[in-house]
Each structure stands twice: as structure tokens, then as C-alpha cells.
Write an enzyme that holds these catalytic residues in place. Sequence first.
Site, PDB file in Angstrom:
ATOM      1  N   SER A  73       0.736  -1.166   0.034  1.00 14.41           N
ATOM      2  CA  SER A  73      -0.142   0.113   0.084  1.00 14.41           C
ATOM      3  C   SER A  73       0.843   1.215   0.112  1.00 14.41           C
ATOM      4  CB  SER A  73      -0.835  -0.010   1.341  1.00 14.41           C
ATOM      5  OG  SER A  73      -1.907  -1.227   1.200  1.00 14.41           O
ATOM      6  N   THR A  76       7.169   1.247   1.188  1.00 14.82           N
ATOM      7  CA  THR A  76       8.454   1.393   0.898  1.00 14.82           C
ATOM      8  C   THR A  76       8.432   3.177   0.689  1.00 14.82           C
ATOM      9  OG1 THR A  76       8.686  -0.580  -0.405  1.00 14.82           O
ATOM     10  CG2 THR A  76      10.279   0.949  -0.820  1.00 14.82           C
ATOM     11  N   HIS A 137       4.123  -3.898   9.404  1.00 14.29           N
ATOM     12  CA  HIS A 137       3.403  -4.207   8.362  1.00 14.29           C
ATOM     13  C   HIS A 137       2.219  -5.191   8.677  1.00 14.29           C
ATOM     14  CE1 HIS A 137       4.426  -4.011   4.215  1.00 14.29           C
ATOM     15  NE2 HIS A 137       4.488  -5.265   4.093  1.00 14.29           N
ATOM     16  N   SER A 170      -0.414  -5.473  -7.017  1.00 14.88           N
ATOM     17  CA  SER A 170       0.955  -5.354  -6.799  1.00 14.88           C
ATOM     18  C   SER A 170       1.398  -6.583  -5.938  1.00 14.88           C
ATOM     19  CB  SER A 170       1.021  -4.068  -5.772  1.00 14.88           C
ATOM     20  OG  SER A 170       2.443  -3.936  -5.468  1.00 14.88           O
ATOM     21  N   TYR A 240      -2.243   6.540  -0.684  1.00 14.45           N
ATOM     22  CA  TYR A 240      -1.268   6.588  -1.692  1.00 14.45           C
ATOM     23  C   TYR A 240      -1.707   7.406  -3.079  1.00 14.45           C
ATOM     24  CZ  TYR A 240       1.765   3.986  -5.159  1.00 14.45           C
ATOM     25  OH  TYR A 240       2.726   3.750  -5.948  1.00 14.45           O
ATOM     26  N   ARG A 308       8.060  -1.329  -8.886  1.00 15.23           N
ATOM     27  CA  ARG A 308       7.490  -2.032  -9.991  1.00 15.23           C
ATOM     28  C   ARG A 308       7.227  -0.864 -10.887  1.00 15.23           C
ATOM     29  NH1 ARG A 308       2.745  -3.858 -12.212  1.00 15.23           N
ATOM     30  NH2 ARG A 308       1.595  -2.535 -10.551  1.00 15.23           N
TER      31      ARG A 308
HETATM   32  P1  PAP Z   1       5.594  -3.917   0.974  1.00 17.82           P
HETATM   33  O1  PAP Z   1       4.360  -3.722   1.491  1.00 17.82           O
HETATM   34  O2  PAP Z   1       5.925  -5.490   0.362  1.00 17.82           O
HETATM   35  O3  PAP Z   1       6.685  -3.022   1.659  1.00 17.82           O
HETATM   36  P2  PAP Z   1       4.978  -1.728  -0.700  1.00 17.82           P
HETATM   37  O4  PAP Z   1       6.057  -0.606  -0.780  1.00 17.82           O
HETATM   38  O5  PAP Z   1       3.972  -1.370   0.207  1.00 17.82           O
HETATM   39  O6  PAP Z   1       5.604  -3.120  -0.538  1.00 17.82           O
HETATM   40  O7  PAP Z   1       4.456  -1.586  -1.868  1.00 17.82           O
HETATM   41  C1  PAP Z   1       5.243  -1.663  -3.177  1.00 17.82           C
HETATM   42  C2  PAP Z   1       4.301  -0.874  -4.261  1.00 17.82           C
HETATM   43  O8  PAP Z   1       4.776   0.468  -3.905  1.00 17.82           O
HETATM   44  C3  PAP Z   1       4.646  -0.913  -5.581  1.00 17.82           C
HETATM   45  O9  PAP Z   1       3.574  -0.864  -6.418  1.00 17.82           O
HETATM   46  P3  PAP Z   1       3.276  -1.328  -7.840  1.00 17.82           P
HETATM   47  O10 PAP Z   1       3.566  -2.722  -7.448  1.00 17.82           O
HETATM   48  O11 PAP Z   1       1.732  -1.004  -8.157  1.00 17.82           O
HETATM   49  O12 PAP Z   1       4.213  -0.560  -8.670  1.00 17.82           O
HETATM   50  C4  PAP Z   1       5.840  -0.106  -5.639  1.00 17.82           C
HETATM   51  O13 PAP Z   1       6.269   0.267  -7.300  1.00 17.82           O
HETATM   52  C5  PAP Z   1       5.550   1.064  -5.179  1.00 17.82           C
HETATM   53  N1  PAP Z   1       6.486   2.100  -4.780  1.00 17.82           N
HETATM   54  C6  PAP Z   1       7.516   1.764  -4.182  1.00 17.82           C
HETATM   55  N2  PAP Z   1       8.347   2.833  -3.957  1.00 17.82           N
HETATM   56  C7  PAP Z   1       7.626   4.153  -4.456  1.00 17.82           C
HETATM   57  C8  PAP Z   1       7.768   5.362  -4.544  1.00 17.82           C
HETATM   58  N3  PAP Z   1       8.766   5.968  -3.960  1.00 17.82           N
HETATM   59  N4  PAP Z   1       6.890   6.087  -5.067  1.00 17.82           N
HETATM   60  C9  PAP Z   1       5.692   5.383  -5.467  1.00 17.82           C
HETATM   61  N5  PAP Z   1       5.417   4.271  -5.315  1.00 17.82           N
HETATM   62  C10 PAP Z   1       6.438   3.566  -4.930  1.00 17.82           C
END
Ligand code: PAP
Length: 359
Positions: A73, A76, A137, A170, A240, A308
Site C-alpha cells: 500500500s 517502501t 507491516h 501489486s 497513496y 515495480r
Molecule cells: P511492501 O508492503 O512489500 O513493503 P509496498 O512498498 O507497500 O510493499 O508496495 C510496493 C508498491 O509501492 C509497488 O507498487 P506497484 O507494484 O503497483 O508498482 C511499488 O512500485 C510502489 N512504490 C515503491 N516505491 C515507491 C515510490 N517511491 N513512489 C511511489 N510508489 C512506490
Amino acid sequence: MATSVNVHGEDKVVVDMTKLVPSLPLETRCPPFPLRQYGGFWLPEGILPALEAIHTRFETRPSDVFRASFPKSGTTWLKALAFATINRDEHPPSDEHHLLCHRGPHDCVKFFEPTVAATGSLDDFAALPSPRLLSTHHVPYSLLPEHITSDDSGCRIVYVCRDPKDVLVSGWLFSRKIMDNSAAEAKGGNLDHQPPYTMDQALELFCKGRCITGPDWRHVVEYWEESERRPNNKVLFLRYEEMIREPARNVRKLAEFVGRPFSSEEETAGVVDAIVELCSFDHLRSLEVNKIGVLNLGATFGNDFFFRKGVAGDWRNHMSTEMAAMLDGVVEDELRGSGFTFDGVGDSTLTVSNVNAGN
Ligand code: PAP
């Protein structure tokens, strides 16, 4: 050891987690972890002993800031933003040698429960200087201990939620990547099979709340209710999609909430924009550490797995209209009467044409 856990306003006394875990309902269809149902949530089996440690042995400090979210959500991103904001005096965000340029966000702000579960110790967190930024988390609000949630603890919680359809997509692609990775490792890098985890399967489990830390909507609504009950006091509730639309405004909110508002000098010097840029998806993803670094949380994840696409509305490239309607329907039913809605968090400004296809 007996542990008192507050579940939905009631103190539940549970026995030693190690003894309790094998008796809890088990779900094994949601990779990469086996899940156990506890306190109404499907939690990774491996982190349950850490829950006990948080309740019985973890010592909070009034200056603690907990970052929380349902997986996928915006964890990161919020880790990076909160780290850069809170530590901006020691680590100026415009510094090209900023810690976040050399260490991944999950290394700068470690996952609480997996770390405690892996090491069996709280020492890593006890050693952190104040104010500490901690990240949970898996722990829903109703499973947090009193010494974090009570008014007089002083601790604050920053939460981020996301459209469940994007969360599902995701998480599904993340799980598949881990499965691909494990398969490739097992076969010496020669991947010749299709992972047997389809979007249909992931959707079905997600709709039943049988996913990591599920149900998603319940996790979200618990934190949202607390943010409504004690506005700007205990829980800062972020979205988000709003962060994507207005990152600087959300960084200012975050800074105020943690008691470190930006001074007019900092505003003039462009500190807010520097934090937004430092933590932007494109910047973080381009860093060597986030391309080749790895994170070990019981399973091994490449740091790149966490970057991603980073947009709102990518679900359209992976879910049919029927699938989306099914999930929206479940979420709407489950949230009825809560006062919370994911509507309006949305992606109305995004269309399929500006959301690239692919992973
Ligand atoms: P986690 O719960 O496993 O730690 P988390 O960081 O919540 O993961 O989610 C990853 C999503 O945040 C990914 O989304 P997507 O699969 O739809 O692309 C990832 O790309 C996105 N993400 C990571 N870093 C950023 C950022 N700096 N800005 C915006 N979105 C981000």
C-alpha cells in the site's frame, strides 16, 4: 508465558504463542508464507512470536513514530519519506550521499516483526536513537499493545492505505516474482515452468480476506477509525493516490504530525521538494542499491522487487472489469456502515493509456 492482547476493545489472554500457533486456522495457498488466523486477521505464521514480544517485552518511548500499512500500500515510499523527513538535520535531503542513496528504504527502516522474529531479540530497535522510526507491516491496530495505542504513550502512528485493486495486483505480481526467483534458484537459474498462482486464485483469496494480513479493508478501517477518533493526535491517515497527486502537501502533513514542521527557511531553501525528489519512485528505483541489493525476511527479496511501477490504477492492466467489480463489491459490502470509503482516493485522472502495460 501468558500474553494479554487487546482485540477489538477486549483484553484477550493468550498462552505462549509458540504453543498457540499450531492450533490456529491455517492458510497455505497464499505465497510466499503460510498464514494463521489470529485476532480476525491472516498473519504470516513466522511473525506471531514477534507479536508476543511486542506485547510483553518492547519498551516504547513517547517520541516513537510507528509507520504502518497493509502490504503493498506504499510501505517502501512512506518509509523513505518519513526517514528523510525525521532525519533531515543529520541527513540533508539534497545531499547526494544521503543514506537513502546507499541503503534501501527497508534497510534504513527495518520491518519490525520479521526482524524480531528472525533474531528473537528487540535489541536492534532498543539501540536506535530517539526519535525512533519503527515500521509495522502485519500488526493491525486491534493487535497493537496498550503501551503503543494509549493516549499517554505519546507514540504516533503514520498509516498509508491504497486502492485494494492496486494492492491486490501489486501483491500478486510480487508473489509471482518471489516464486519465479525461488524456482530459478532451485533449478540453478534455469526457469522453465509457469508459476501456478493465477490472478483468479489471488482474487478469490483476497476477497475472502485470506491474504497476508488480510482482510485488507479491515486493516485499513481500524487505523482510519483511530485517526478519526483522535484527529492529528495519534494516527495520521494517508492515501497513496493522494500522495501521488500531491507529494509535497503530504510531506508537510507528515512533518507537522511528527512534530517537525518545516520552517520558513526550510521552505525557502526547497527542503520539501528535495525530500519528494529524493524519495520519488524514479530516483529510488534508479539507485544501484535498489537495483542489486537484497533483503532477507525469511524469504529473500531483491530490493528491486519493491519498485515495480509506482502508479495508481495499474490494476486495469491485470484485472478484467468483472474481477474489479467483484472486489469492489466485496469491499463495499464489508465497509458498509463504517463511514470509510476508498472512493475518491482514485485514479480518475489516470487512464489505461497513461498506465503502461507489463510488470
Ligand atoms: P511492501 O508492503 O512489500 O513493503 P509496498 O512498498 O507497500 O510493499 O508496495 C510496493 C508498491 O509501492 C509497488 O507498487 P506497484 O507494484 O503497483 O508498482 C511499488 O512500485 C510502489 N512504490 C515503491 N516505491 C515507491 C515510490 N517511491 N513512489 C511511489 N510508489 C512506490
